[in-house]
Design a protein around this motif. Sequence first.
Motif, PDB file in Angstrom:
ATOM      1  N   GLN A  71      58.852  60.011  65.196  1.00  0.00           N
ATOM      2  CA  GLN A  71      58.681  58.550  65.295  1.00  0.00           C
ATOM      3  C   GLN A  71      57.672  58.185  66.382  1.00  0.00           C
ATOM      4  N   MET A  72      57.672  58.934  67.485  1.00  0.00           N
ATOM      5  CA  MET A  72      56.683  58.692  68.541  1.00  0.00           C
ATOM      6  C   MET A  72      55.273  58.966  68.020  1.00  0.00           C
ATOM      7  N   ILE A  73      55.151  60.008  67.209  1.00  0.00           N
ATOM      8  CA  ILE A  73      53.831  60.341  66.641  1.00  0.00           C
ATOM      9  C   ILE A  73      53.379  59.252  65.672  1.00  0.00           C
ATOM     10  N   TRP A  74      54.282  58.807  64.806  1.00  0.00           N
ATOM     11  CA  TRP A  74      53.898  57.757  63.830  1.00  0.00           C
ATOM     12  C   TRP A  74      53.466  56.490  64.562  1.00  0.00           C
ATOM     13  N   ARG A  75      54.203  56.130  65.596  1.00  0.00           N
ATOM     14  CA  ARG A  75      53.867  54.905  66.324  1.00  0.00           C
ATOM     15  C   ARG A  75      52.516  55.028  67.020  1.00  0.00           C
ATOM     16  N   ALA A  76      52.283  56.211  67.608  1.00  0.00           N
ATOM     17  CA  ALA A  76      50.991  56.412  68.284  1.00  0.00           C
ATOM     18  C   ALA A  76      49.842  56.369  67.284  1.00  0.00           C
ATOM     19  N   ALA A  77      50.096  56.857  66.071  1.00  0.00           N
ATOM     20  CA  ALA A  77      49.022  56.910  65.066  1.00  0.00           C
ATOM     21  C   ALA A  77      48.784  55.561  64.392  1.00  0.00           C
ATOM     22  N   LEU A  78      49.837  54.786  64.210  1.00  0.00           N
ATOM     23  CA  LEU A  78      49.716  53.578  63.384  1.00  0.00           C
ATOM     24  C   LEU A  78      49.946  52.276  64.125  1.00  0.00           C
ATOM     25  N   GLY A  79      50.567  52.333  65.282  1.00  0.00           N
ATOM     26  CA  GLY A  79      51.041  51.088  65.886  1.00  0.00           C
ATOM     27  C   GLY A  79      50.369  50.727  67.192  1.00  0.00           C
ATOM     28  N   ASP A  80      50.916  49.652  67.800  1.00  0.00           N
ATOM     29  CA  ASP A  80      50.512  49.198  69.132  1.00  0.00           C
ATOM     30  C   ASP A  80      49.019  48.880  69.218  1.00  0.00           C
ATOM     31  N   SER A  81      48.468  48.335  68.151  1.00  0.00           N
ATOM     32  CA  SER A  81      47.064  47.926  68.152  1.00  0.00           C
ATOM     33  C   SER A  81      46.972  46.509  67.609  1.00  0.00           C
ATOM     34  N   THR A  82      45.761  45.997  67.639  1.00  0.00           N
ATOM     35  CA  THR A  82      45.482  44.746  66.924  1.00  0.00           C
ATOM     36  C   THR A  82      44.784  45.112  65.619  1.00  0.00           C
ATOM     37  N   ILE A  83      45.319  44.597  64.522  1.00  0.00           N
ATOM     38  CA  ILE A  83      44.722  44.839  63.203  1.00  0.00           C
ATOM     39  C   ILE A  83      44.038  43.550  62.761  1.00  0.00           C
ATOM     40  N   HIS A  84      42.713  43.560  62.682  1.00  0.00           N
ATOM     41  CA  HIS A  84      41.986  42.401  62.169  1.00  0.00           C
ATOM     42  C   HIS A  84      42.036  42.437  60.647  1.00  0.00           C
ATOM     43  N   MET A  85      42.583  41.419  60.047  1.00  0.00           N
ATOM     44  CA  MET A  85      42.614  41.328  58.590  1.00  0.00           C
ATOM     45  C   MET A  85      41.367  40.583  58.118  1.00  0.00           C
ATOM     46  N   VAL A  86      40.703  41.119  57.095  1.00  0.00           N
ATOM     47  CA  VAL A  86      39.464  40.504  56.605  1.00  0.00           C
ATOM     48  C   VAL A  86      39.528  40.338  55.091  1.00  0.00           C
ATOM     49  N   LEU A  87      38.765  39.368  54.601  1.00  0.00           N
ATOM     50  CA  LEU A  87      38.652  39.154  53.159  1.00  0.00           C
ATOM     51  C   LEU A  87      37.566  40.056  52.605  1.00  0.00           C
ATOM     52  N   LYS A  88      37.906  40.797  51.537  1.00  0.00           N
ATOM     53  CA  LYS A  88      36.924  41.605  50.836  1.00  0.00           C
ATOM     54  C   LYS A  88      36.883  41.142  49.383  1.00  0.00           C
ATOM     55  N   LYS A  89      36.055  41.795  48.591  1.00  0.00           N
ATOM     56  CA  LYS A  89      35.966  41.422  47.183  1.00  0.00           C
ATOM     57  C   LYS A  89      37.274  41.757  46.477  1.00  0.00           C
ATOM     58  N   ASN A  90      38.009  40.742  46.102  1.00  0.00           N
ATOM     59  CA  ASN A  90      39.259  40.860  45.349  1.00  0.00           C
ATOM     60  C   ASN A  90      40.357  41.637  46.053  1.00  0.00           C
ATOM     61  N   LYS A  91      40.247  41.789  47.358  1.00  0.00           N
ATOM     62  CA  LYS A  91      41.335  42.428  48.101  1.00  0.00           C
ATOM     63  C   LYS A  91      41.175  42.104  49.582  1.00  0.00           C
ATOM     64  N   LEU A  92      42.170  42.494  50.326  1.00  0.00           N
ATOM     65  CA  LEU A  92      42.093  42.328  51.771  1.00  0.00           C
ATOM     66  C   LEU A  92      41.708  43.650  52.415  1.00  0.00           C
ATOM     67  N   GLY A  93      41.099  43.571  53.571  1.00  0.00           N
ATOM     68  CA  GLY A  93      40.779  44.767  54.329  1.00  0.00           C
ATOM     69  C   GLY A  93      41.346  44.656  55.724  1.00  0.00           C
ATOM     70  N   HIS A  94      41.306  45.748  56.434  1.00  0.00           N
ATOM     71  CA  HIS A  94      41.823  45.743  57.801  1.00  0.00           C
ATOM     72  C   HIS A  94      40.897  46.569  58.687  1.00  0.00           C
ATOM     73  N   LEU A  95      40.745  46.127  59.909  1.00  0.00           N
ATOM     74  CA  LEU A  95      39.952  46.866  60.883  1.00  0.00           C
ATOM     75  C   LEU A  95      40.753  46.918  62.176  1.00  0.00           C
ATOM     76  N   ARG A  96      40.885  48.095  62.703  1.00  0.00           N
ATOM     77  CA  ARG A  96      41.636  48.210  63.952  1.00  0.00           C
ATOM     78  C   ARG A  96      40.751  47.785  65.108  1.00  0.00           C
TER      79      ARG A  96
END
Length: 337
Positions: free
Chosen positions: A102-127
């Motif tokens: 769980q510590m590894i998953w959190r370090a890999a995926l969490g505790d950041s800001t995720i900018h959500m963006v509009l893409k063609k017919n879907k959403l995107g994300h940028l850390r």
Amino acid sequence: MSRSKVANIALGVLCGPILCCWIAFASCCCPGRLHRHGESEDRKRFERRQVMSPRPLAVRPPERALTIPVPIPPTERHKNARGKTLNQSRSRLLSLPLELRQMIWRAALGDSTIHMVLKKNKLGHLRCKESRTVDCPLGYNGKTLSRACCWGAVDRANIWQPKGGNGPKHTDGNVLPLLQSCRQIYSEAIEYLYTTNCFSFYDLDCLRYFSCTTLPSRFSLIRTLDIEWCLTWPIYDPVAQSFLLTSPALYPPHDEATWEETWRVIAAMPNLNFIRVSLLYFDGFRDRRCERKMLAPMRKVTRPKVFEVHVSWHGDEHAEDAPFTLIRPVAEDGEGQ
Ligand SMILES: [Zn+2]
């Protein structure tokens, strides 16, 4: 001639030149605004956004559920369907104690800001490249709000454009590959994506689309939101909108309906703990009653422990009885609050 008619004529004579002067002033000082609306640029932008809008979340059959345990297929024909799980007992990573994993998953995926963006017919994300959202520089690039270091660029319809023009990347935040690698990892790690990250939005539609394209059980896990929104024209001000000479005066997402729907979505998020909203508008509100109407939908959001609303304009309204803290620019000497 009655006294009322004389008074009306006098009022017209007095107000006519003032109105003409205002229109001439607005034409000279804010030509982009008058011309933009007059040439139906907003309509073209709205139509492009409609064409590019994300598709609704597909209904996933039970045998293809991403989380374990996977339901037993009801019929023989599903035996070879996607979704079967393999024994991972030989994996060194998955042999670690659950707490370490769980510590590894959190370090890999969490505790950041995720900018959500509009893409063609879907959403995107940028850390976000900054450790804190407030440190991510925000600016106006002549078309819309932009975070040049994290977003790259957007077009006039606020659709994200990849840097270098190499086409949209499958994933920009390096979040999906780990989740897609293994169903057990997905099941153990997915909650950290939603509970520990700050989700950052620069477009109201982006947030609404996110709520429609994410499983409700995941979307409800979100605890932290950061929203920047540039008001292009006063909402809840019919007098100001009458100068736009278009019908409707405001196209989504800059209209009152989108504004209210956005806050309905946020008010229904059960685990929200922190919201920071930054509203930019260059002129401020002409009438404090219009500003109060604009703030009213936000009063329905009562769950977060911290709810900050930063506005770029001065004013008299302090909203001390609201569930949010209204933060205005610091008044300079000789300037009203
Ligand atoms: Zn950033």
